[in-house]
Scaffold this active site. Structure first.
Site, short mmCIF file in Angstrom:
data_model
loop_
_atom_site.label_atom_id
_atom_site.label_comp_id
_atom_site.label_asym_id
_atom_site.label_seq_id
_atom_site.Cartn_x
_atom_site.Cartn_y
_atom_site.Cartn_z
N LEU A 1 0.87 -1.17 0.00
CA LEU A 1 0.00 0.00 0.00
C LEU A 1 0.91 1.22 0.00
O LEU A 1 1.79 1.35 0.84
CB LEU A 1 -0.91 0.00 1.24
CG LEU A 1 -1.67 1.31 1.50
CD1 LEU A 1 -2.64 1.61 0.36
CD2 LEU A 1 -2.43 1.23 2.82
N GLU A 2 0.70 2.08 -1.00
CA GLU A 2 1.50 3.30 -1.10
C GLU A 2 0.64 4.45 -0.58
O GLU A 2 -0.42 4.73 -1.13
CB GLU A 2 1.90 3.54 -2.56
CG GLU A 2 2.81 4.73 -2.77
CD GLU A 2 3.16 4.92 -4.25
OE1 GLU A 2 2.32 4.58 -5.12
OE2 GLU A 2 4.26 5.41 -4.55
N ILE A 3 1.07 5.06 0.51
CA ILE A 3 0.31 6.17 1.07
C ILE A 3 0.97 7.48 0.67
O ILE A 3 2.19 7.63 0.78
CB ILE A 3 0.19 6.03 2.60
CG1 ILE A 3 -0.74 4.84 2.92
CG2 ILE A 3 -0.31 7.31 3.25
CD1 ILE A 3 -0.94 4.58 4.37
N THR B 1 5.62 4.67 -7.12
CA THR B 1 5.54 3.43 -7.89
C THR B 1 5.17 3.67 -9.36
O THR B 1 5.84 3.18 -10.26
CB THR B 1 4.53 2.47 -7.26
OG1 THR B 1 3.31 3.16 -7.03
CG2 THR B 1 5.04 1.92 -5.94
#
Lengths: 723, 480
Positions: free
Chosen positions: A469-471, A507
């Site tokens: 998960l990219e926050i 990403t």
């Protein structure tokens, strides 16, 4: 066996139920009542049974550290010498963990392969002593347990050693890894955990007594199948065939990029063909070598990174998210719902159409039902998990939401419309998160009345399988909002990186130039299948053409165009028109049945989409032979990825190289054996990489211009991203 | 809160509540009133304990209770159907009470494993037993406390003023259980019904595979956890550290006491039943006192090889039916009956169906005692349902644990254990048998009969049930 231990480190043999395991492999321990200053292993004598307790005081799990091995050997010797003891029980004092594996820091701490070999030999000696002990030993296993020391039939041993998979307790019993299962107990006169361990110990002691006075026989009748198998296996020819088959399978799966499985086969072969002494020697030596390979360093690095990214460095949020609302029941929205409901979060799934909602709810149901089919949850658990899901078309109940995650179409106008609608109905503390893969969060937050509550949560598809998960935080996002988003992600079981805002974040931004290069390669006449083979050959788990189909050609086109605008010519290479034309013709990837490949339901075989030939013909480019060998093509793809990653660190999008590596490996499938782009630069050499890029730059221009940080590292070889 | 408010009122004085009753009874013929007054003085003389009657709440009485002999399944009842057994119990009740066949307002039966042909077994049995066809009947199910539910539903109907006389009962027939075709086969057979052409039919028949033919058996397992009850009982016993010896001793006690009660003719609720095509049955046939040595030889039945629950310390599969006549006190007296007991406060509880499946009595007992304003020591007669010896022992230990009461029940302290010299003195489900749906009425009738025989005032029944549910009811002796 050391091989198993090594594999065990990263992916442990987890036994969720509790096992009593008796067997020829664990045999005996001796103890005298002097326990004195031992910290890791202790024992007490109950009747004529020594109960040996393992407990690492410094860690949540027990690992085979030097201290543990030393004390274990001491305790063993005492058990042996004591004539009052006829048998022993080996048990962990930690609920839920027997021995999790070798101590990874211990292996890392070794300077040379010889050191590791020595450690491994000491471990072997300990296990061998246990194996040959005249007094029976019962291992009472409770929770995760490494495979080390387990003596199993050859075929299953192969499978387990190579994949290091997690085995459920009932399966372990079937495989005869364990002899007896003890079910966990519920509440009694003590807490369930405490009483279960106590009960396990009681049962194990009875079992040990039974073995010691020959009431329980350890010899198991071999089944007919086993007898046939043994007979067949007695021919060297058959064995060689098996080694070959297994090796072939391993090569196919690992592309030869991971040395460990091959070495394991070698060890087993040596052990079977030349006897246990040679086998043990080969095992310890190979283990020593393997432990010091770059692959080992990369995987250990990822292990540490993963552990780090499973922590919330922003602290505990002010309020827990109990009600989560998700906008859009598409692939992503439903996926997010699926990983939330099974953690007990009340989840509202909202869509605008009945059809969309029905599809989304079915996706959640199917995900859980598949687990039921695999027997990892019962149908009852599935139903009660699903009761956390509320599917709806209106904003009812949003006044109770603690967080809203939007997963609507990637269009800034729609996002603005949605954020305004939502802000009219949610309570003041509610966080608004956007699951966008490329739109800058600050642009989305521009429509918000409370930008401090707006954050990006970029999930990866399929959400229930992809760990990352990219926050994304903006300058205005409050720390508590970030803490809350991380907390939700962790609850959903994600590995989390927190990055700064910008087009494509981290990403997507890294992936875009590589995709552009891939399109150029297609235009240069590289077949999609060849492209896939080259990328998987480099260590990517999924080939690039397949990845593009999975992500969606329309999404790829969208991203390529957006980021192309944002970053200019550096993101050039392939012609965006190729992707756009594909989208226009309806080739949107797997979801539309056609993309680079043609997908037919029910079959896994897929052919290259014949219609893209014409498109590629139209945009055909002439390849330059000096940079078009297989290996050069691989480096062209990877260097653009890596360069962009380094640039993200240089620009402060990334907080540290570790998160960069984790994001690339867990989100984009960057080859795990290389450990991520930053570790790759360290091990490959920044100077070598820059040289290659200069060579490509000469042909293609600034697409390959190395960034300043990379140049700095190239200039000074002492500079490393990972110390 | 409500109970806190109620307690002072309830304990304020016996005379006020009796005054209310006298007020109500002003319509009763003078002769009956005389008897009542006589009874009142008698009870004041012999009982020091207060009555649980309270103002504004109707007195509901158990007039009579009977049951067929409880037989091991597959024995003399083997060829019957469930409603045959229920009918026998109803006819027994009719015979014993002499109540006119149209004087009952309603009939409720409890059952667990349903025969699909007679899914409302209450109605089929009532018709067969010769009750008026104008009496409505329904069937309830709540696992092992199904007939408890039948009784308390009756109490509810009477308390609400809708009925004055209700027959409640329970039946279970394990000699024949519905074994079904597999789901696949059922689907095929149902499609066959709809198939229009021969070709369609043939292709459906052709689709039948060997797998279609494997039948589906009903299991005594929790649907939610798929764990059999015996397995859960074994884990429960282990959680409370109940040893195999303790369990065997308790089972032996149950059989010994049951044998004694049977020999002394105390089991007066058992009626004789002429089984069609067979002899007259008048005795339970599962009572088999053994020896500790014999019992120790048995292997564990569920958790192998280290479990402690065996065939000898578990209740066995049983066929049997029971029935009780529940009435408002006024109606009973008006019809000239001498009731056996008052049915007082009752509670239902439920908890985790996995790890606390059989702890119903532990949860229900303190709750119902609190509601009745009684303590454990006030109770003279205990009748607890014995599903497994290990389950009873675990419940006794749980009730005796402050830690358990505080940690899991949110109570300040333990409720305490029942005195064993008052506990299941005429045997229990382990020895008499346990027809799931019928046991509750047996417990209530036994309490009433024991109160009468032993001269106690308060009795308590408690039972656990599948689904993690439980029930308890306080029963008060009717003044002699």
């Amino acid at each position: 066996m050391a091989g198993v231990r090594a594999v065990g480190v990263l992916s442990r043999l987890t036994l969720r139920r509790y096992n009593v395991f008796t067997g020829p492999s664990y045999r005996s321990f001796s103890v005298s009542p002097a326990m004195l200053a031992r910290t890791h292993v202790n024992y007490e004598v109950k009747g004529d049974v020594a109960v040996v307790r393992i407990n690492d005081p410094n860690s949540k799990v027990n690992t085979l550290s030097i201290q543990m091995q030393k004390e274990m050997t001491e305790v063993m010797n005492e058990v042996w010498e004591n004539n009052a003891i006829n048998s022993a029980v080996l048990i962990s004092s930690k609920p839920g963990c027997f021995i999790a594996g070798a101590d990874i820091n211990m292996i890392q701490g070794c300077k040379t392969p010889e050191e590791v070999t020595k450690l491994s030999q000491e471990g072997q000696k300990m296990f061998e002593q246990i194996e040959k002990s005249p007094k029976p030993i019962v291992a009472a296993i409770n929770g995760s347990c490494l495979g080390g020391g387990l003596e199993v039939g050859l075929p299953s041993a192969f499978d387990m050693m190579l994949t290091g998979r997690n085995i459920r307790a009932d399966k372990a019993k079937k495989m005869r890894l364990v002899d007896q299962l003890v079910d966990p107990l519920g509440p009694g006169l003590k807490s369930p955990e405490e009483r279960t361990i106590e009960y396990l110990e009681e049962v194990a002691i009875e079992c040990a007594k039974g073995i010691a006075n020959k009431k329980i026989s350890l010899r198991k009748e071999k089944g007919t199948m086993q007898k046939i198998q043994d007979y067949v296996m007695s021919f060297p020819f058959v064995r060689n065939q098996i080694y070959k088959t297994v090796q072939g399978k391993v090569m196919k799966q690992s592309k030869g990029l991971y040395p460990a499985p091959l070495k394991i086969i070698e060890c087993v072969k040596t052990g079977v063909e030349q006897g246990p002494v040679a086998g043990y020697l080969a095992e310890s030596q190979n283990f020593g070598q393997l432990a010091k390979t770059s692959e080992s360093a990369a995987l250990i690095g990822l292990y540490h990174g993963q552990v780090a990214c499973k922590k919330n460095r922003f602290g505990t949020p002010e309020r827990e998210v109990n009600t989560l609302a998700i906008l859009g029941a598409g692939l992503m929205g439903a996926g997010i719902a699926q990983v939330s409901v099974d953690k007990g979060v009340h989840t509202i799934l909202k869509d605008t159409t009945v059809e969309g909602l029905a599809r989304g709810e079915q996706q959640v149901y199917k995900g859980l039902n598949d687990k039921t089919k695999k027997k990892s949850i019962t149908s009852f658990e599935r139903d009660s998990i699903l009761s956390n899901l509320t599917g709806q078309l209106e904003y009812k109940g949003f006044e109770k939401a603690d967080m809203v995650i939007e997963a609507v179409f990637e269009d800034i106008n729609i996002k603005h419309k949605v954020i305004k609608e939502v802000e009219a109905v949610i309570p003041p503390h509610c966080i608004f998160a956007s699951n966008t893969s490329a739109l800058p969060i600050k642009d989305i937050a521009a429509a918000s009345k409370r930008p401090e509550k707006v954050i990006g949560m970029h999930y990866f598809s399929p959400v229930d399988k992809m760990q990352l998960l990219e926050i994304i935080t903006t300058d205005k996002t409050s720390k508590d909002t970030t803490a809350s988003a991380v907390a939700v992600g962790l609850k959903q079981g994600k590995v989390i990186i927190v990055v700064g805002d910008g087009p494509g974040f981290y990403t997507t931004r890294c992936l875009a130039p590589m995709l552009a290069e891939a399109v150029r390669l297609l235009q240069e006449g590289v077949d999609p299948k060849k492209l896939d083979a080259l990328t998987t050959g480099f260590g990517f788990p999924v080939g690039l053409a397949t990845l593009a189909d999975e992500v969606g050609i329309d999404v790829a086109a969208h991203v390529a165009e957006d980021l192309g605008k944002a970053f200019g010519s550096r993101f050039g290479g392939g012609n965006v028109e190729v992707l756009k034309t594909m989208v226009d013709l309806g080739f949107k990837g797997r979801k539309s049945g056609k993309g680079c490949y043609v997908y037919q339901p029910g079959t896994k075989v897929r052919d290259v989409n014949p219609d893209i030939g014409d498109i590629l013909e139209k945009y055909k480019l002439t390849p330059n032979p000096s940079v078009s060998s297989d290996s050069e093509v691989q480096y062209r793809l990877v260097s653009r990825f890596v360069n962009e990653a380094v640039m993200c660190l240089q620009e402060g999008i990334l907080n540290n190289p570790l998160e960069g590596d984790i994001g690339a490996v867990f989100g984009l499938g960057f080859p795990p054996c290389l450990g991520g782009p930053f570790r790759f630069v360290d091990s490959f050499g920044a100077d070598k990489l820059v040289n290659k890029m200069r060579q490509y730059e000469a042909v293609y221009g600034n697409h390959f211009a190395p960034c300043q940080l990379l140049l700095d590292h190239a200039k000074d070889s002492s500079k490393k991203f990972h110390k | 809160m409500a109970s806190m408010l109620m307690n002072p009122i309830r304990s304020c004085s016996v005379s006020s509540s009796w005054a209310v009753r006298f007020g109500k009874l002003s319509f009763v013929p003078i002769t009956k009133l005389k008897i009542l007054i006589f009874n009142y003085f008698l009870s004041v003389q012999t009982k020091s304990k207060k009555t649980l009657a309270r103002p504004g709440v109707k007195n509901i009485v158990l007039v009579e209770g009977v049951r067929t002999p409880f037989l091991l399944s597959g024995t003399t009842y083997a060829d019957l159907m469930p409603h045959d057994l229920a009918r026998a119990a109803l006819q027994g009740l009719l015979k014993r009470t002499g109540i006119p066949k149209d004087a009952v307002d309603y009939i409720i039966y409890g059952t667990v494993i349903q025969e699909v042909k007679t899914s409302n077994v209450a109605r089929e049995a009532a018709l067969g037993a010769g009750f008026s066809d104008k009496i409505p009947a329904h069937t309830v199910t709540m696992a092992c406390i199904s007939s408890n539910q039948a009784m308390t539903s009756s109490v509810g109907l009477i308390a609400a003023g809708q009925c004055d006389a209700v027959v409640a009962g329970g039946v279970e027939f394990m000699s024949d259980v519905p074994i079904r075709h597999s789901r696949k086969m059922r689907k095929t057979m149902l499609s066959l019904n709809k198939a229009k052409t021969l070709g369609q039919r043939l292709s459906l028949i052709g689709s039948i595979r060997l797998a279609h033919l494997s039948p589906e058996l009903p299991a005594v397992a929790e649907f939610s956890t798929a764990e059999t009850m015996g397995h859960s009982a074994d884990r429960l016993a282990a959680a409370f550290g109940v040893s195999r010896v303790e369990q065997d001793e308790f089972a032996l006690r149950s059989h010994t006491l049951a044998k004694k009660a049977q020999d002394e003719g105390l089991l007066q609720d058992v009626i004789s039943f002429k089984v069609p095509g067979r002899d007259i049955v008048s005795k339970d046939n599962g009572i088999r006192p053994s020896s500790m040595d014999q019992m120790a030889k048995l292997k564990p039945a569920f958790v192998k090889p280290h479990g402690t629950v065996t065939a000898a310390n578990s209740s066995f599969l049983t066929d049997g039916a029971s029935a009780v006549l529940v009435m408002s006190e006024e109606k009973a007296l008006a019809m000239g009956y001498k009731p056996k007991a008052y049915l007082r406060d009752f509670v239902y509880v439920s908890q985790d169906p996995k790890d606390q499946l059989l702890l119903g009595p532990t949860y229900a007992t303190p709750k119902v005692l609190e509601r009745a304003g009684l303590s454990m020591s006030d109770i003279d007669v205990f009748e607890f349902h014995e599903a497994f010896a290990g389950q009873i022992m675990a419940n006794l230990k749980a009730m005796d644990s402050d830690w358990f009461a505080q940690t899991y029940m949110g109570r300040k302290s333990k409720v305490g254990t029942p005195a064993m010299e008052k506990f299941n003195l005429w045997g229990g489900s382990l020895s008499l048998g346990h027809p799931f749906g019928a046991t509750g009425c047996r417990l209530a009738t036994t309490v009433a009969n024991r109160l009468k025989k032993e001269g106690g005032q308060y009795g308590l029944i408690a039972a656990c049930a599948a689904g993690g549910q439980g029930h308890a009811m306080v029963i008060e002796a009717y003044p002699q």
